[in-house]
Design an enzyme around this catalytic site. Structure first.
Site, PDB file in Angstrom:
ATOM      1  N   THR A   1       0.870  -1.180   0.000  1.00  0.00           N
ATOM      2  CA  THR A   1       0.000   0.000   0.000  1.00  0.00           C
ATOM      3  C   THR A   1       0.907   1.230   0.000  1.00  0.00           C
ATOM      4  O   THR A   1       2.137   1.105  -0.007  1.00  0.00           O
ATOM      5  CB  THR A   1      -0.858   0.026   1.285  1.00  0.00           C
TER       6      THR A   1
ATOM      7  N   ASP B   1      -2.386  -9.561  -0.702  1.00  0.00           N
ATOM      8  CA  ASP B   1      -3.259  -9.007   0.328  1.00  0.00           C
ATOM      9  C   ASP B   1      -3.521 -10.062   1.417  1.00  0.00           C
ATOM     10  O   ASP B   1      -3.861 -11.203   1.085  1.00  0.00           O
ATOM     11  CB  ASP B   1      -4.579  -8.624  -0.371  1.00  0.00           C
TER      12      ASP B   1
ATOM     13  N   THR C   1      -1.565  -3.025  19.408  1.00  0.00           N
ATOM     14  CA  THR C   1      -1.199  -1.696  19.897  1.00  0.00           C
ATOM     15  C   THR C   1      -1.784  -1.416  21.272  1.00  0.00           C
ATOM     16  O   THR C   1      -2.853  -1.943  21.620  1.00  0.00           O
ATOM     17  CB  THR C   1      -1.718  -0.642  18.891  1.00  0.00           C
ATOM     18  N   ASP C   2      -1.121  -0.525  22.016  1.00  0.00           N
ATOM     19  CA  ASP C   2      -1.660  -0.098  23.317  1.00  0.00           C
ATOM     20  C   ASP C   2      -2.925   0.744  23.153  1.00  0.00           C
ATOM     21  O   ASP C   2      -3.664   0.958  24.116  1.00  0.00           O
ATOM     22  CB  ASP C   2      -0.607   0.674  24.121  1.00  0.00           C
ATOM     23  N   GLU C   3      -3.186   1.212  21.915  1.00  0.00           N
ATOM     24  CA  GLU C   3      -4.356   2.085  21.719  1.00  0.00           C
ATOM     25  C   GLU C   3      -5.676   1.379  21.936  1.00  0.00           C
ATOM     26  O   GLU C   3      -6.711   2.029  22.056  1.00  0.00           O
ATOM     27  CB  GLU C   3      -4.338   2.661  20.301  1.00  0.00           C
TER      28      GLU C   3
ATOM     29  N   TYR D   1      -9.113   3.374  13.714  1.00  0.00           N
ATOM     30  CA  TYR D   1      -7.908   2.524  13.695  1.00  0.00           C
ATOM     31  C   TYR D   1      -7.877   1.618  14.925  1.00  0.00           C
ATOM     32  O   TYR D   1      -7.785   0.386  14.815  1.00  0.00           O
ATOM     33  CB  TYR D   1      -6.638   3.391  13.630  1.00  0.00           C
TER      34      TYR D   1
ATOM     35  N   LYS E   1      -8.169  -2.517  15.405  1.00  0.00           N
ATOM     36  CA  LYS E   1      -7.109  -3.329  16.036  1.00  0.00           C
ATOM     37  C   LYS E   1      -7.707  -4.113  17.224  1.00  0.00           C
ATOM     38  O   LYS E   1      -7.406  -5.282  17.426  1.00  0.00           O
ATOM     39  CB  LYS E   1      -5.951  -2.448  16.510  1.00  0.00           C
TER      40      LYS E   1
HETATM   41  P1  NAD Z   1       3.066   0.592   8.488  1.00  0.00           P
HETATM   42  O1  NAD Z   1       1.840   1.334   8.079  1.00  0.00           O
HETATM   43  O2  NAD Z   1       4.384   1.262   8.420  1.00  0.00           O
HETATM   44  O3  NAD Z   1       3.188  -0.757   7.628  1.00  0.00           O
HETATM   45  C1  NAD Z   1       2.079  -1.571   7.343  1.00  0.00           C
HETATM   46  C2  NAD Z   1       2.497  -2.556   6.268  1.00  0.00           C
HETATM   47  O4  NAD Z   1       1.373  -3.430   6.010  1.00  0.00           O
HETATM   48  C3  NAD Z   1       2.846  -1.896   4.924  1.00  0.00           C
HETATM   49  O5  NAD Z   1       3.989  -2.483   4.368  1.00  0.00           O
HETATM   50  C4  NAD Z   1       1.627  -2.178   4.052  1.00  0.00           C
HETATM   51  O6  NAD Z   1       1.932  -2.256   2.669  1.00  0.00           O
HETATM   52  C5  NAD Z   1       1.177  -3.525   4.613  1.00  0.00           C
HETATM   53  N1  NAD Z   1      -0.248  -3.780   4.366  1.00  0.00           N
HETATM   54  C6  NAD Z   1      -1.278  -2.935   4.575  1.00  0.00           C
HETATM   55  N2  NAD Z   1      -2.432  -3.522   4.200  1.00  0.00           N
HETATM   56  C7  NAD Z   1      -2.118  -4.771   3.785  1.00  0.00           C
HETATM   57  C8  NAD Z   1      -2.868  -5.861   3.290  1.00  0.00           C
HETATM   58  N3  NAD Z   1      -4.200  -5.794   3.157  1.00  0.00           N
HETATM   59  N4  NAD Z   1      -2.218  -7.011   2.967  1.00  0.00           N
HETATM   60  C9  NAD Z   1      -0.857  -7.092   3.089  1.00  0.00           C
HETATM   61  N5  NAD Z   1      -0.104  -6.082   3.523  1.00  0.00           N
HETATM   62  C10 NAD Z   1      -0.721  -4.935   3.872  1.00  0.00           C
HETATM   63  O7  NAD Z   1       2.750   0.064   9.957  1.00  0.00           O
HETATM   64  P2  NAD Z   1       3.736  -0.114  11.205  1.00  0.00           P
HETATM   65  O8  NAD Z   1       3.831   1.160  11.926  1.00  0.00           O
HETATM   66  O9  NAD Z   1       4.931  -0.835  10.768  1.00  0.00           O
HETATM   67  O10 NAD Z   1       2.825  -1.092  12.106  1.00  0.00           O
HETATM   68  C11 NAD Z   1       2.917  -2.508  11.957  1.00  0.00           C
HETATM   69  C12 NAD Z   1       1.999  -3.168  12.958  1.00  0.00           C
HETATM   70  O11 NAD Z   1       2.379  -2.785  14.278  1.00  0.00           O
HETATM   71  C13 NAD Z   1       0.529  -2.790  12.816  1.00  0.00           C
HETATM   72  O12 NAD Z   1      -0.248  -3.939  13.065  1.00  0.00           O
HETATM   73  C14 NAD Z   1       0.305  -1.754  13.902  1.00  0.00           C
HETATM   74  O13 NAD Z   1      -1.031  -1.747  14.327  1.00  0.00           O
HETATM   75  C15 NAD Z   1       1.241  -2.260  14.969  1.00  0.00           C
HETATM   76  N6  NAD Z   1       1.789  -1.253  15.916  1.00  0.00           N
HETATM   77  C16 NAD Z   1       2.404  -0.139  15.438  1.00  0.00           C
HETATM   78  C17 NAD Z   1       2.984   0.751  16.337  1.00  0.00           C
HETATM   79  C18 NAD Z   1       3.708   1.994  15.870  1.00  0.00           C
HETATM   80  O14 NAD Z   1       4.120   2.795  16.704  1.00  0.00           O
HETATM   81  N7  NAD Z   1       3.936   2.185  14.580  1.00  0.00           N
HETATM   82  C19 NAD Z   1       2.900   0.493  17.714  1.00  0.00           C
HETATM   83  C20 NAD Z   1       2.237  -0.659  18.158  1.00  0.00           C
HETATM   84  C21 NAD Z   1       1.699  -1.540  17.239  1.00  0.00           C
HETATM   85  O1  DAU Z   2       0.520   3.710  20.494  1.00  0.00           O
HETATM   86  C1  DAU Z   2       0.817   2.917  19.382  1.00  0.00           C
HETATM   87  C2  DAU Z   2       0.342   3.612  18.127  1.00  0.00           C
HETATM   88  O2  DAU Z   2       1.258   4.668  17.895  1.00  0.00           O
HETATM   89  C3  DAU Z   2       0.280   2.683  16.922  1.00  0.00           C
HETATM   90  O3  DAU Z   2      -0.728   1.733  17.141  1.00  0.00           O
HETATM   91  C4  DAU Z   2      -0.033   3.457  15.637  1.00  0.00           C
HETATM   92  O4  DAU Z   2       0.040   2.595  14.514  1.00  0.00           O
HETATM   93  C5  DAU Z   2       1.002   4.559  15.494  1.00  0.00           C
HETATM   94  O5  DAU Z   2       0.691   5.355  14.357  1.00  0.00           O
HETATM   95  C6  DAU Z   2       1.025   5.433  16.735  1.00  0.00           C
HETATM   96  O6  DAU Z   2      -0.219   6.158  16.876  1.00  0.00           O
HETATM   97  P1  DAU Z   2      -0.234   7.716  17.296  1.00  0.00           P
HETATM   98  O7  DAU Z   2      -1.518   8.278  16.822  1.00  0.00           O
HETATM   99  O8  DAU Z   2       0.152   7.888  18.712  1.00  0.00           O
HETATM  100  O9  DAU Z   2       1.031   8.208  16.387  1.00  0.00           O
HETATM  101  P2  DAU Z   2       1.265   9.509  15.486  1.00  0.00           P
HETATM  102  O10 DAU Z   2       2.684   9.404  15.021  1.00  0.00           O
HETATM  103  O11 DAU Z   2       0.220   9.689  14.471  1.00  0.00           O
HETATM  104  O12 DAU Z   2       1.153  10.692  16.535  1.00  0.00           O
HETATM  105  C7  DAU Z   2       1.922  10.705  17.743  1.00  0.00           C
HETATM  106  C8  DAU Z   2       1.456  11.907  18.564  1.00  0.00           C
HETATM  107  O13 DAU Z   2       1.867  13.108  17.889  1.00  0.00           O
HETATM  108  C9  DAU Z   2      -0.037  12.011  18.709  1.00  0.00           C
HETATM  109  O14 DAU Z   2      -0.321  12.583  19.985  1.00  0.00           O
HETATM  110  C10 DAU Z   2      -0.460  12.990  17.613  1.00  0.00           C
HETATM  111  C11 DAU Z   2       0.716  13.931  17.569  1.00  0.00           C
HETATM  112  N1  DAU Z   2       1.032  14.561  16.252  1.00  0.00           N
HETATM  113  C12 DAU Z   2       1.074  13.772  15.151  1.00  0.00           C
HETATM  114  C13 DAU Z   2       1.434  14.324  13.933  1.00  0.00           C
HETATM  115  C14 DAU Z   2       1.479  13.468  12.674  1.00  0.00           C
HETATM  116  C15 DAU Z   2       1.354  15.912  16.211  1.00  0.00           C
HETATM  117  O15 DAU Z   2       1.325  16.626  17.238  1.00  0.00           O
HETATM  118  N2  DAU Z   2       1.710  16.454  15.011  1.00  0.00           N
HETATM  119  C16 DAU Z   2       1.766  15.715  13.863  1.00  0.00           C
HETATM  120  O16 DAU Z   2       2.102  16.272  12.802  1.00  0.00           O
END
Ligand code: NAD
Ligand code: DAU
Length: 334
Positions: free
Chosen positions: A36, A57, A120-122, A147, A151
């Site tokens: 994606t 997918d 996620t903790d969310e 979102y 999850k």
């Molecule tokens: P990301 O958005 O960077 O990556 C998601 C990946 O999944 C991408 O490579 C995308 O192409 C692929 N994808 C999306 N839809 C798909 C589908 N239908 N089939 C196959 N592939 C698909 O996400 P991330 O930040 O690396 O998060 C990965 C996982 O960790 C997620 O499940 C997210 O909920 C979880 N998570 C993320 C965070 C964070 O801080 N980023 C924290 C806790 C948990």
């Molecule tokens: O807690 C785990 C989650 O953390 C994961 O499950 C999600 O996939 C990941 O995207 C992340 O979610 P958040 O919503 O916390 O992350 P984000 O990076 O979008 O934002 C972090 C914090 O910063 C949030 O309080 C929103 C704020 N923010 C975000 C952006 C993009 C800003 O203040 N300015 C910005 O431009």
């Protein structure tokens, strides 16, 4: 071990694949990723000749069933992951996060394959700034955004499949990750790439929201610990005691770039914006012996800044479209 990694071209998944290839020569990795807007083949370039890549997918049951049948274990990272996008259009979140997980669960059930679910903790909602309690494995689910609701739904499917069908599953709920290969739509890379471009960082609302930051390598090391030592059916919270408010994160980045402390803008707040996340990872630490290696957030951030400076060709193409999407809904409020 033949390991199927979904979402391995995304931020955390790509770092997981790098770590696995570097540290575990006995593991054969197959990545399933739909590529994606958030997936990037280039993130896997350093390990391209050591893994198999399948473009597809997770909700495509026939494909998933075939791949799972040839695997010993699955780690399911693939998801739509950005809260702001889920507010603009929840549809792909329901499709990928709920239906994609359902498809994997049916396949691991049919072939009796070990499954680890990344969450996620969310799912727990948010905390007050002065709440003395942090999230634990027994905190009730209370998701705020489309979102986090999808999850949470996927987590509940996993728990039901483990209990009712004996699927050999574990779950982990982690806090906010930072590190290399994170899409520039997310908070930290957005502000770093703004600063590289000479643009002011953008803070939602008051900037007082708190996130519990963990380095992506610590998250992924915890995932391996759970895969190897976790109890089946169990949930583990992953966190590194990294609570910092958004304004402080921006302040540190401004300092690292040699810019004035007030050189940022407050912009429109995110609707339903969760105030604070905080993880109590006692179970993971005491029962499985995991501890984080990245203990200094400032030096972790410094290394992340260096990575974005050195890898502009990786993020440049994403930047324009991400900022265009933000410009449509965001205005400066102070
Ligand atoms: P990301 O958005 O960077 O990556 C998601 C990946 O999944 C991408 O490579 C995308 O192409 C692929 N994808 C999306 N839809 C798909 C589908 N239908 N089939 C196959 N592939 C698909 O996400 P991330 O930040 O690396 O998060 C990965 C996982 O960790 C997620 O499940 C997210 O909920 C979880 N998570 C993320 C965070 C964070 O801080 N980023 C924290 C806790 C948990
Ligand atoms: O807690 C785990 C989650 O953390 C994961 O499950 C999600 O996939 C990941 O995207 C992340 O979610 P958040 O919503 O916390 O992350 P984000 O990076 O979008 O934002 C972090 C914090 O910063 C949030 O309080 C929103 C704020 N923010 C975000 C952006 C993009 C800003 O203040 N300015 C910005 O431009």
């Amino acid at each position: 071990m033949r390991l199927l990694v979904t979402g391995g071209a995304g931020f955390i998944g790509a770092n997981f694949v790098h770590q696995t290839v570097a540290e575990r020569s006995d593991v054969q990795v197959t990545v399933l990723d739909a590529l994606t807007y958030a997936g990037n083949r280039q993130s896997l370039d350093p390990v391209a000749d050591r893994i198999e890549f399948v473009h597809g997918d997770v909700a495509d049951f026939a494909l998933v069933d075939r791949l799972v049948a040839g695997s010993d274990a699955v780690v399911h990272f693939a998801a739509e992951s950005h809260n702001d996008n889920s507010l603009a259009d929840p549809t792909p979140f329901v499709q990928t996060n709920v239906m994609g997980t359902f498809s994997l669960l049916q396949a691991v059930r049919a072939h009796d394959v070990r499954y680890h679910h990344i969450s996620t903790d969310e799912v727990y909602g948010d905390l007050e700034l002065d709440d003395p309690e942090r999230f634990t494995e027994s905190t009730p689910y209370n998701p705020s955004s489309p979102y986090s609701a999808t999850k949470a739904s996927s987590d509940l499917l996993v728990r039901a499949w483990a209990r009712s069908f004996g699927v050999r599953a574990t779950l982990s709920n982690c806090s906010n990750n930072y590190g290399p290969y994170q899409h520039v739509e997310k908070f930290i890379p957005r502000q770093i790439t703004n600063l590289i471009d000479g643009v002011r960082p953008r803070l939602y609302g008051s900037g007082k929201n708190v996130r519990d930051w963990i380095h992506v390598d610590d998250h992924n090391a915890a995932v391996w610990t759970i895969l190897e030592k976790g109890s089946l059916g169990q949930t583990y919270l992953i966190g590194a005691d990294g609570e910092v408010d958004n304004r402080t994160v921006v302040g540190t980045l401004l300092e690292l770039f040699g810019r004035d402390a007030d050189d940022f803008d407050f912009v429109t707040d995110r609707p339903g914006h969760d105030l604070r996340y905080a993880i109590d990872s006692t179970r993971l630490r005491t029962e499985l012996g995991w501890t984080p290696q990245y203990k200094d957030f400032r030096s972790g951030l410094e290394a992340t800044v260096r990575w974005y400076r050195d890898n502009e060709s990786w993020w440049r193409a994403q930047k324009e479209s991400a900022e265009k999407a933000y410009a449509a809904s965001e205005s400066v409020i102070g």
